[in-house]
Design a protein around this motif. Sequence first.
Motif, PDB file in Angstrom:
ATOM      1  N   TYR A   3      17.777  -3.493   2.275  1.00 27.51           N
ATOM      2  CA  TYR A   3      16.576  -4.253   2.627  1.00 27.51           C
ATOM      3  C   TYR A   3      16.631  -5.622   1.956  1.00 27.51           C
ATOM      4  N   ASP A   4      16.076  -6.656   2.628  1.00 31.80           N
ATOM      5  CA  ASP A   4      15.997  -7.958   1.982  1.00 31.80           C
ATOM      6  C   ASP A   4      14.695  -8.051   1.196  1.00 31.80           C
ATOM      7  N   HIS A   5      14.552  -9.137   0.431  1.00 27.66           N
ATOM      8  CA  HIS A   5      13.390  -9.265  -0.453  1.00 27.66           C
ATOM      9  C   HIS A   5      12.061  -9.251   0.305  1.00 27.66           C
ATOM     10  N   GLU A   6      12.016  -9.879   1.465  1.00 25.18           N
ATOM     11  CA  GLU A   6      10.780  -9.889   2.258  1.00 25.18           C
ATOM     12  C   GLU A   6      10.411  -8.478   2.716  1.00 25.18           C
ATOM     13  N   GLU A   7      11.405  -7.714   3.158  1.00 29.98           N
ATOM     14  CA  GLU A   7      11.142  -6.343   3.603  1.00 29.98           C
ATOM     15  C   GLU A   7      10.661  -5.479   2.442  1.00 29.98           C
ATOM     16  N   ILE A   8      11.284  -5.657   1.282  1.00 28.62           N
ATOM     17  CA  ILE A   8      10.885  -4.890   0.101  1.00 28.62           C
ATOM     18  C   ILE A   8       9.452  -5.242  -0.290  1.00 28.62           C
ATOM     19  N   ALA A   9       9.127  -6.533  -0.231  1.00 31.16           N
ATOM     20  CA  ALA A   9       7.758  -6.965  -0.551  1.00 31.16           C
ATOM     21  C   ALA A   9       6.762  -6.260   0.361  1.00 31.16           C
ATOM     22  N   GLY A  10       7.088  -6.149   1.640  1.00 30.56           N
ATOM     23  CA  GLY A  10       6.212  -5.462   2.584  1.00 30.56           C
ATOM     24  C   GLY A  10       6.107  -3.973   2.300  1.00 30.56           C
ATOM     25  N   ILE A  11       7.229  -3.343   1.994  1.00 32.05           N
ATOM     26  CA  ILE A  11       7.245  -1.905   1.723  1.00 32.05           C
ATOM     27  C   ILE A  11       6.418  -1.578   0.482  1.00 32.05           C
ATOM     28  N   LEU A  12       6.574  -2.408  -0.562  1.00 29.38           N
ATOM     29  CA  LEU A  12       5.911  -2.131  -1.837  1.00 29.38           C
ATOM     30  C   LEU A  12       4.532  -2.773  -1.952  1.00 29.38           C
ATOM     31  N   SER A  13       4.170  -3.586  -0.970  1.00 28.87           N
ATOM     32  CA  SER A  13       2.889  -4.306  -0.996  1.00 28.87           C
ATOM     33  C   SER A  13       2.771  -5.181  -2.244  1.00 28.87           C
ATOM     34  N   ILE A  14       3.843  -5.911  -2.524  1.00 23.41           N
ATOM     35  CA  ILE A  14       3.850  -6.866  -3.620  1.00 23.41           C
ATOM     36  C   ILE A  14       4.394  -8.186  -3.092  1.00 23.41           C
ATOM     37  N   SER A  15       4.272  -9.246  -3.878  1.00 29.69           N
ATOM     38  CA  SER A  15       4.714 -10.558  -3.407  1.00 29.69           C
ATOM     39  C   SER A  15       6.240 -10.663  -3.402  1.00 29.69           C
ATOM     40  N   HIS A  16       6.730 -11.592  -2.597  1.00 32.65           N
ATOM     41  CA  HIS A  16       8.165 -11.882  -2.524  1.00 32.65           C
ATOM     42  C   HIS A  16       8.678 -12.302  -3.897  1.00 32.65           C
ATOM     43  N   ASN A  17       7.899 -13.122  -4.610  1.00 35.23           N
ATOM     44  CA  ASN A  17       8.301 -13.564  -5.947  1.00 35.23           C
ATOM     45  C   ASN A  17       8.419 -12.397  -6.916  1.00 35.23           C
ATOM     46  N   THR A  18       7.531 -11.437  -6.800  1.00 32.07           N
ATOM     47  CA  THR A  18       7.594 -10.266  -7.663  1.00 32.07           C
ATOM     48  C   THR A  18       8.863  -9.471  -7.375  1.00 32.07           C
ATOM     49  N   VAL A  19       9.209  -9.343  -6.120  1.00 33.85           N
ATOM     50  CA  VAL A  19      10.446  -8.639  -5.761  1.00 33.85           C
ATOM     51  C   VAL A  19      11.644  -9.353  -6.376  1.00 33.85           C
ATOM     52  N   ARG A  20      11.700 -10.674  -6.221  1.00 32.76           N
ATOM     53  CA  ARG A  20      12.815 -11.441  -6.794  1.00 32.76           C
ATOM     54  C   ARG A  20      12.900 -11.253  -8.304  1.00 32.76           C
ATOM     55  N   THR A  21      11.758 -11.327  -8.967  1.00 23.38           N
ATOM     56  CA  THR A  21      11.733 -11.176 -10.418  1.00 23.38           C
ATOM     57  C   THR A  21      12.178  -9.774 -10.823  1.00 23.38           C
ATOM     58  N   GLN A  22      11.644  -8.758 -10.154  1.00 29.73           N
ATOM     59  CA  GLN A  22      12.028  -7.383 -10.458  1.00 29.73           C
ATOM     60  C   GLN A  22      13.533  -7.186 -10.242  1.00 29.73           C
ATOM     61  N   TYR A  23      14.066  -7.787  -9.193  1.00 34.11           N
ATOM     62  CA  TYR A  23      15.493  -7.644  -8.904  1.00 34.11           C
ATOM     63  C   TYR A  23      16.338  -8.300  -9.997  1.00 34.11           C
ATOM     64  N   VAL A  24      15.979  -9.526 -10.367  1.00 35.26           N
ATOM     65  CA  VAL A  24      16.733 -10.243 -11.410  1.00 35.26           C
ATOM     66  C   VAL A  24      16.676  -9.466 -12.721  1.00 35.26           C
ATOM     67  N   ARG A  25      15.492  -9.015 -13.086  1.00 34.68           N
ATOM     68  CA  ARG A  25      15.330  -8.268 -14.340  1.00 34.68           C
ATOM     69  C   ARG A  25      16.059  -6.932 -14.282  1.00 34.68           C
ATOM     70  N   ALA A  26      16.002  -6.266 -13.141  1.00 35.30           N
ATOM     71  CA  ALA A  26      16.687  -4.984 -12.987  1.00 35.30           C
ATOM     72  C   ALA A  26      18.185  -5.165 -13.137  1.00 35.30           C
ATOM     73  N   LYS A  27      18.702  -6.206 -12.521  1.00 30.58           N
ATOM     74  CA  LYS A  27      20.140  -6.476 -12.600  1.00 30.58           C
ATOM     75  C   LYS A  27      20.552  -6.773 -14.036  1.00 30.58           C
ATOM     76  N   GLN A  28      19.748  -7.594 -14.723  1.00 29.99           N
ATOM     77  CA  GLN A  28      20.055  -7.904 -16.124  1.00 29.99           C
ATOM     78  C   GLN A  28      19.981  -6.659 -16.994  1.00 29.99           C
ATOM     79  N   LYS A  29      18.963  -5.847 -16.780  1.00 31.35           N
ATOM     80  CA  LYS A  29      18.796  -4.619 -17.569  1.00 31.35           C
ATOM     81  C   LYS A  29      19.950  -3.660 -17.281  1.00 31.35           C
ATOM     82  N   LEU A  30      20.337  -3.541 -16.023  1.00 29.05           N
ATOM     83  CA  LEU A  30      21.449  -2.676 -15.652  1.00 29.05           C
ATOM     84  C   LEU A  30      22.735  -3.133 -16.329  1.00 29.05           C
TER      85      LEU A  30
END
Length: 188
Positions: free
Chosen positions: A151-178
Amino acid sequence: MELTATTIRDELVERCKRGDSPAYQQLYQRYSKAMYNTSLRIVNNSADAEDVLQEAFLDAFRSLHDFHYRSTFGAWLKKIVINKSINTLRKRRAHFVEINEHNEDAVYALAQEETVNEEEMQYQVTEVKRAIQKLPDGYRTVLSLYLLEGYDHEEIAGILSISHNTVRTQYVRAKQKLLSIIKQGGLS
């Protein structure tokens, strides 16, 4: 010129629509392992993934009359599984950090903070999966939906009912944490 997609009817799905009992079992056997794995990557708990799997198949079988081949049956079922997995996480109160316009620059700065030579991080798939399981629910969900489910960030934002920016931030942080978990050898 209008493009139209031709979707091939799945005979097994058609048999289920006609009420053929053995076809339900065959359809379950065809998709259950992949759908279980999809859910497990999101909920990170085998009992929850099993529950999601059963509920998703029940909903799919009850709603077969609503399936009109706009996608493959597998894609349709996968969407049900992902939505049920997300709902399971919501019940556990997975928290996503909201980002507003005022700190949008922080998102880009965060991406630039620490660069890691990812080519040096060549690990076996099972080791990386174990590291992903150690991520918090929000991080693991976004990372799984983006990297593993496609899924792309826009699709994830829709699925999770959160903003596109939140998805991007969560992804960046998740990748760094991983990457941090992997670098620290926290795979055991």
